[in-house]
Design a protein around this motif. Structure first.
Motif, PDB file in Angstrom:
ATOM      1  N   ASN A 140       0.783  -1.185   0.070  1.00 41.25           N
ATOM      2  CA  ASN A 140       0.068   0.029   0.104  1.00 41.25           C
ATOM      3  C   ASN A 140       0.783   1.112   0.041  1.00 41.25           C
ATOM      4  OD1 ASN A 140      -2.337   1.587   0.106  1.00 41.25           O
ATOM      5  ND2 ASN A 140      -2.606   1.239   2.143  1.00 41.25           N
ATOM      6  N   GLY A 141       0.710   2.111  -0.923  1.00 41.85           N
ATOM      7  CA  GLY A 141       1.543   3.200  -1.127  1.00 41.85           C
ATOM      8  C   GLY A 141       2.624   3.564  -2.235  1.00 41.85           C
ATOM      9  N   PHE A 142       3.039   2.105  -2.408  1.00 38.27           N
ATOM     10  CA  PHE A 142       4.232   2.032  -3.563  1.00 38.27           C
ATOM     11  C   PHE A 142       3.625   1.833  -4.853  1.00 38.27           C
ATOM     12  CE2 PHE A 142       6.227   1.408   0.494  1.00 38.27           C
ATOM     13  CZ  PHE A 142       7.487   2.026   0.653  1.00 38.27           C
ATOM     14  N   ILE A 143       4.022   2.256  -5.775  1.00 33.12           N
ATOM     15  CA  ILE A 143       3.452   1.714  -7.111  1.00 33.12           C
ATOM     16  C   ILE A 143       4.733   1.210  -7.644  1.00 33.12           C
ATOM     17  CG2 ILE A 143       2.881   2.855  -9.437  1.00 33.12           C
ATOM     18  CD1 ILE A 143       2.241   5.686  -7.745  1.00 33.12           C
ATOM     19  N   THR A 144       4.480  -0.331  -7.814  1.00 28.55           N
ATOM     20  CA  THR A 144       5.363  -1.055  -8.392  1.00 28.55           C
ATOM     21  C   THR A 144       5.342  -1.165  -9.758  1.00 28.55           C
ATOM     22  OG1 THR A 144       4.216  -3.027  -7.739  1.00 28.55           O
ATOM     23  CG2 THR A 144       5.705  -2.426  -6.099  1.00 28.55           C
ATOM     24  N   ASP A 145       4.429  -0.847 -10.628  1.00 28.10           N
ATOM     25  CA  ASP A 145       4.490  -1.100 -11.889  1.00 28.10           C
ATOM     26  C   ASP A 145       4.152   0.649 -12.599  1.00 28.10           C
ATOM     27  OD1 ASP A 145       1.637  -0.918 -11.092  1.00 28.10           O
ATOM     28  OD2 ASP A 145       1.238  -2.471 -12.599  1.00 28.10           O
ATOM     29  N   PRO A 146       5.045   1.464 -12.156  1.00 32.12           N
ATOM     30  CA  PRO A 146       4.896   2.723 -12.565  1.00 32.12           C
ATOM     31  C   PRO A 146       4.961   2.820 -14.302  1.00 32.12           C
ATOM     32  CG  PRO A 146       7.078   2.594 -11.789  1.00 32.12           C
ATOM     33  CD  PRO A 146       6.450   1.166 -11.651  1.00 32.12           C
TER      34      PRO A 146
ATOM     35  N   HIS B  49       7.538   9.164   2.763  1.00 34.64           N
ATOM     36  CA  HIS B  49       6.903  10.336   3.107  1.00 34.64           C
ATOM     37  C   HIS B  49       7.712  11.756   3.366  1.00 34.64           C
ATOM     38  CE1 HIS B  49       2.668  11.559   4.844  1.00 34.64           C
ATOM     39  NE2 HIS B  49       3.083  12.279   4.054  1.00 34.64           N
ATOM     40  N   GLU B  50       8.485  11.154   4.515  1.00 35.93           N
ATOM     41  CA  GLU B  50       9.443  12.379   5.056  1.00 35.93           C
ATOM     42  C   GLU B  50      10.227  13.151   3.713  1.00 35.93           C
ATOM     43  OE1 GLU B  50       9.050  13.577   7.715  1.00 35.93           O
ATOM     44  OE2 GLU B  50      10.858  14.953   7.805  1.00 35.93           O
ATOM     45  N   LEU B  51      10.874  12.225   2.927  1.00 36.93           N
ATOM     46  CA  LEU B  51      11.650  12.512   2.000  1.00 36.93           C
ATOM     47  C   LEU B  51      10.656  13.339   0.976  1.00 36.93           C
ATOM     48  CD1 LEU B  51      14.092   9.757   0.744  1.00 36.93           C
ATOM     49  CD2 LEU B  51      14.426  12.162   1.034  1.00 36.93           C
ATOM     50  N   LEU B  52       9.764  12.853   0.658  1.00 37.40           N
ATOM     51  CA  LEU B  52       8.547  13.749  -0.192  1.00 37.40           C
ATOM     52  C   LEU B  52       8.457  15.153   0.391  1.00 37.40           C
ATOM     53  CD1 LEU B  52       5.954  11.297  -1.599  1.00 37.40           C
ATOM     54  CD2 LEU B  52       7.588  12.664  -3.005  1.00 37.40           C
ATOM     55  N   ARG B  53       8.230  15.173   1.935  1.00 35.93           N
ATOM     56  CA  ARG B  53       7.849  16.429   2.454  1.00 35.93           C
ATOM     57  C   ARG B  53       8.935  17.410   2.403  1.00 35.93           C
ATOM     58  NH1 ARG B  53       7.877  18.527   7.292  1.00 35.93           N
ATOM     59  NH2 ARG B  53       9.405  17.173   8.155  1.00 35.93           N
ATOM     60  N   THR B  54      10.152  16.746   2.876  1.00 33.11           N
ATOM     61  CA  THR B  54      11.404  17.644   2.796  1.00 33.11           C
ATOM     62  C   THR B  54      11.734  18.331   1.519  1.00 33.11           C
ATOM     63  OG1 THR B  54      12.889  15.860   3.223  1.00 33.11           O
ATOM     64  CG2 THR B  54      12.120  16.882   5.163  1.00 33.11           C
ATOM     65  N   SER B  55      11.654  17.194   0.576  1.00 28.84           N
ATOM     66  CA  SER B  55      12.083  17.746  -0.722  1.00 28.84           C
ATOM     67  C   SER B  55      11.210  18.688  -1.759  1.00 28.84           C
ATOM     68  CB  SER B  55      12.485  16.380  -1.611  1.00 28.84           C
ATOM     69  OG  SER B  55      11.415  15.552  -1.962  1.00 28.84           O
ATOM     70  N   LYS B  56       9.994  18.656  -1.250  1.00 24.13           N
ATOM     71  CA  LYS B  56       8.817  19.404  -1.695  1.00 24.13           C
ATOM     72  C   LYS B  56       8.692  18.694  -2.930  1.00 24.13           C
ATOM     73  CE  LYS B  56       8.784  23.487   0.735  1.00 24.13           C
ATOM     74  NZ  LYS B  56      10.076  23.271   1.627  1.00 24.13           N
TER      75      LYS B  56
ATOM     76  N   VAL C 213       6.529   6.238  -5.243  1.00 24.84           N
ATOM     77  CA  VAL C 213       5.663   6.897  -4.344  1.00 24.84           C
ATOM     78  C   VAL C 213       5.333   8.344  -4.759  1.00 24.84           C
ATOM     79  CG1 VAL C 213       5.354   7.424  -1.842  1.00 24.84           C
ATOM     80  CG2 VAL C 213       6.999   5.461  -2.475  1.00 24.84           C
ATOM     81  N   SER C 214       3.955   8.491  -4.550  1.00 32.04           N
ATOM     82  CA  SER C 214       3.550   9.775  -5.139  1.00 32.04           C
ATOM     83  C   SER C 214       2.879  10.594  -3.937  1.00 32.04           C
ATOM     84  CB  SER C 214       2.447   9.347  -6.330  1.00 32.04           C
ATOM     85  OG  SER C 214       1.349  10.021  -5.892  1.00 32.04           O
ATOM     86  N   ARG C 215       3.036  11.783  -3.869  1.00 30.52           N
ATOM     87  CA  ARG C 215       2.666  12.683  -2.735  1.00 30.52           C
ATOM     88  C   ARG C 215       1.013  12.618  -2.866  1.00 30.52           C
ATOM     89  NH1 ARG C 215       4.127  17.570  -0.358  1.00 30.52           N
ATOM     90  NH2 ARG C 215       6.299  17.488  -1.364  1.00 30.52           N
ATOM     91  N   ARG C 216       0.552  12.684  -4.201  1.00 30.77           N
ATOM     92  CA  ARG C 216      -0.950  12.621  -4.231  1.00 30.77           C
ATOM     93  C   ARG C 216      -1.633  11.434  -3.635  1.00 30.77           C
ATOM     94  NH1 ARG C 216      -3.997  14.111  -9.673  1.00 30.77           N
ATOM     95  NH2 ARG C 216      -3.181  11.857  -9.944  1.00 30.77           N
ATOM     96  N   ASP C 217      -1.020  10.307  -4.047  1.00 31.49           N
ATOM     97  CA  ASP C 217      -1.549   9.186  -3.033  1.00 31.49           C
ATOM     98  C   ASP C 217      -1.355   9.068  -1.862  1.00 31.49           C
ATOM     99  OD1 ASP C 217      -1.825   8.268  -5.826  1.00 31.49           O
ATOM    100  OD2 ASP C 217      -0.317   6.481  -5.698  1.00 31.49           O
ATOM    101  N   LEU C 218      -0.106   9.548  -1.517  1.00 32.76           N
ATOM    102  CA  LEU C 218       0.007   9.530   0.163  1.00 32.76           C
ATOM    103  C   LEU C 218      -1.235  10.499   0.852  1.00 32.76           C
ATOM    104  CD1 LEU C 218       3.708   9.994   0.766  1.00 32.76           C
ATOM    105  CD2 LEU C 218       2.552   7.830   1.023  1.00 32.76           C
ATOM    106  N   LEU C 219      -1.425  11.557   0.101  1.00 32.03           N
ATOM    107  CA  LEU C 219      -2.321  12.512   0.728  1.00 32.03           C
ATOM    108  C   LEU C 219      -3.916  11.889   1.015  1.00 32.03           C
ATOM    109  CD1 LEU C 219      -1.391  16.032  -0.933  1.00 32.03           C
ATOM    110  CD2 LEU C 219      -1.040  15.184   1.677  1.00 32.03           C
ATOM    111  N   LYS C 220      -3.983  11.005  -0.158  1.00 32.04           N
ATOM    112  CA  LYS C 220      -5.428  10.226  -0.053  1.00 32.04           C
ATOM    113  C   LYS C 220      -5.366   8.935   0.471  1.00 32.04           C
ATOM    114  CE  LYS C 220      -5.754   9.049  -5.028  1.00 32.04           C
ATOM    115  NZ  LYS C 220      -6.169   9.089  -6.137  1.00 32.04           N
ATOM    116  N   ARG C 221      -4.221   8.411   0.893  1.00 32.50           N
ATOM    117  CA  ARG C 221      -3.721   6.884   1.343  1.00 32.50           C
ATOM    118  C   ARG C 221      -4.993   6.788   2.599  1.00 32.50           C
ATOM    119  NH1 ARG C 221      -0.173   3.401   4.120  1.00 32.50           N
ATOM    120  NH2 ARG C 221       0.214   4.942   5.540  1.00 32.50           N
ATOM    121  N   ARG C 222      -5.548   5.579   2.265  1.00 29.87           N
ATOM    122  CA  ARG C 222      -6.344   5.211   3.545  1.00 29.87           C
ATOM    123  C   ARG C 222      -5.650   3.998   4.209  1.00 29.87           C
ATOM    124  NH1 ARG C 222     -12.567   4.975   1.573  1.00 29.87           N
ATOM    125  NH2 ARG C 222     -12.622   6.241   0.035  1.00 29.87           N
TER     126      ARG C 222
END
Ligand code: IMP
Length: 505
Positions: A102-108, A184-191, A208-217
């Motif tokens: 959950n959260g990782f896109i393994t076939d981008p 998540h932390e890397l995405l946050r700090t690297s913007k 890992v996509s920021r948008r997915d993280l925001l809507k991750r359930r």
């Protein structure tokens, strides 16, 4: 009045004679002394596979590939991957589910540096995103050389420009195997919007996509194997050549295999079942389809870990008309569940479900889980693209024995021997269904409805429902034709159907 027992027990309902369908009967209300949120829907797919949500998706090429299987397993159910494809393609679908985190896109979706901005535009139009990793050779797990995002291309008038000239090469990447929280932390700090994860040699592993993280359930009911991977099932035919398929699926880590035959009581299926139990004891085998007590008993004797019930009730199915063989689904579920329950094996009611009440009725007649094609067709996770007809958003849904699906190889379920293939008799149709949106919105709606239904019956879960069926506490009644009309919408000048394309009544 002293005798307050009313209606019929399940046994008496079925003993009345004619085969009955879900719409032929109704369940009488019980006593409510609990909130519907206390109702649990735990069921069982097969001997060793419990489900927190008693839903399975049909092995059909317009219903179940990895996206459906992942979506359903996250919600507690299970997907059965179809086999209208090459052995390796089916095994890869299974591997995608087993690899999913959950959260990782393994076939981008990736592109090569030689691709153009127009290629990104096409991906954006199709999938709705434009953040794309660029690999040296354009291969999904090739060496990562850059990333293209919307802001690199939005003001570029020349859409034929190569991505090599616009991609960002100063990359922030994570290492494969890192925890989602760290990503998540890397995405946050690297913007950044996207974080590619690479292995020791710089090859792309996942994204890992920021948008997915925001809507991750968080999915508290996820259906996982003992190693923490999502559970998945897959279907095979009874043909000898499919032993190779069984081997590839077992190798890919499949949890259960469903032997897919319209008439499951054949020497071909029994031989395959025994061979599978002997060679792959770690994989549960669901036999089917069967509808009578004797058929069920034969598959159970051969070692089936679960039974799939139904011959002819499917929404796309013309089997009963064409073959003159089959059984009304409610009777089939009750009779087979009776035999299987005595041996501790669950049955799965397959087909003919077009509303929440049908799921409830299947469970009430002894089914431990419900397989659905129609209900999951048209969701975002089903294979195929949406299209519009008369302003309505639709997806294709077709029977595996429709001429269309058989031409693509789907006839294996209906013709037991490979040499029968010259003349094809269709047992299904091809059509379209309404857009039902993403599983994450649609399934909670089904769950809520089902919990309220069990509450109305006065039971707190599927186990209690089966106990009430067995001891006669659960009461049923036949519905006359007039009663069915009364129970549906009637007398209105006009009204709107549920936007999800479900039937009322
Ligand atoms: P539904 O949920 O009512 O749409 O029924 C789905 C079920 O129909 C599947 O799980 C299969 O058992 C069955 N099925 C799939 N394709 C065909 C077909 O072409 N003819 C008859 N039955 C089919």
């Amino acid at each position: 009045m002293s005798d307050l027992s009313d209606g019929l027990s399940g046994k008496d309902l079925i003993a009345q004679g004619a085969g009955i369908t879900y719409d032929d009967f109704i369940i009488l209300p019980g006593h409510i002394d609990f909130h519907h949120q206390e109702v649990t829907l735990e069921g069982r797919f097969s001997r060793r596979i419990p489900l927190s949500l008693p839903f399975a998706s049909s092995p059909m090429d317009t219903v179940t590939e990895h996206k459906m299987a992942i979506g359903l397993a996250c919600l507690g159910g299970i997907g059965v991957v179809h086999y209208n494809n090459a052995v390796e393609a089916q095994a890869e679908e299974v591997r995608k589910v087993k690899r999913f985190e959950n959260g990782f896109i393994t076939d981008p979706v990736v592109l090569s540096p030689q691709a153009t901005i127009a290629d990104v535009d096409a991906i954006k139009a199709r999938y709705g995103f434009s953040g794309i990793p660029i690999t040296e050779d354009g291969a999904r797990h090739g060496r990562l050389v850059g990333v293209v995002t919307n802001r690199d291309i939005e003001f570029e008038p020349d859409r034929t420009k190569r991505l090599a000239d616009v991609m960002v090469t100063d990359l922030v990447t994570g290492r494969a195997g890192m925890k989602l929280e760290e990503a998540h932390e890397l995405l946050r700090t690297s913007k950044k919007g996207k974080l590619p994860l690479v292995d020791g040699e710089g090859r792309l592993v996942s994204l890992v996509s920021r948008r997915d993280l925001l809507k991750r359930r968080n999915f508290p009911d996820t259906n996982k194997d003992p190693r923490g991977r999502l559970r998945v099932a897959a279907a095979v035919s009874t043909r000898d050549e499919d032993r190779e398929r069984v081997a590839a699926l077992a190798e890919a880590g499949v949890d259960a295999i469903v032997i897919d035959a319209a008439q499951g009581d054949s020497i071909y299926e029994l031989r395959l079942l025994e061979w599978m139990k002997g060679n792959y004891p770690q994989v549960d085998v669901v036999g089917g389809n069967v509808v009578t007590r004797a058929q069920a008993a034969r598959l159970l004797d051969a070692g089936a870990d679960g039974l799939r019930i139904g011959m002819g009730p499917g929404s796309i199915c013309t089997t009963q008309g064409t073959m003159a063989v089959g059984r009304a689904q409610a009777t089939a579920v009750y009779q087979t569940a009776l035999v299987a329950r005595a041996r501790g094996v669950p049955v799965m009611a397959d087909g003919g479900v077009s509303q929440i009440g049908h799921i409830a009725k299947a469970l009430a007649l002894g089914s431990s889980c419900v397989m659905m094609g129609y209900m999951f067709a048209g969701t975002e996770e089903s294979p195929g693209d949406y299209f519009y007809e008369g302003g309505v958003r639709l997806k294709r849904y077709r029977g595996m024995a429709s001429l269309e699906a058989m031409a693509a190889g789907g006839d294996k379920r209906y013709q037991t021997r490979a040499d029968d293939r010259r003349v094809k008799v269709a047992q299904g149709v091809s059509g379209a269904v309404l857009d039902k949106g993403p599983l994450n919105d649609y399934v909670p709606y089904l769950v809520q409805g089902l919990k309220q239904s069990l509450q109305d019956m006065g039971v707190r879960g599927v186990g209690a429902l089966h106990a009430a069926l067995e001891d006669g506490a659960l009461r049923f009644e036949m519905r006359s034709l007039a009663a069915q009309v009364e129970g549906g919408v009637h007398g209105l000048h006009s009204y709107k159907e549920s936007s999800l394309g479900m039937r009322s009544g």
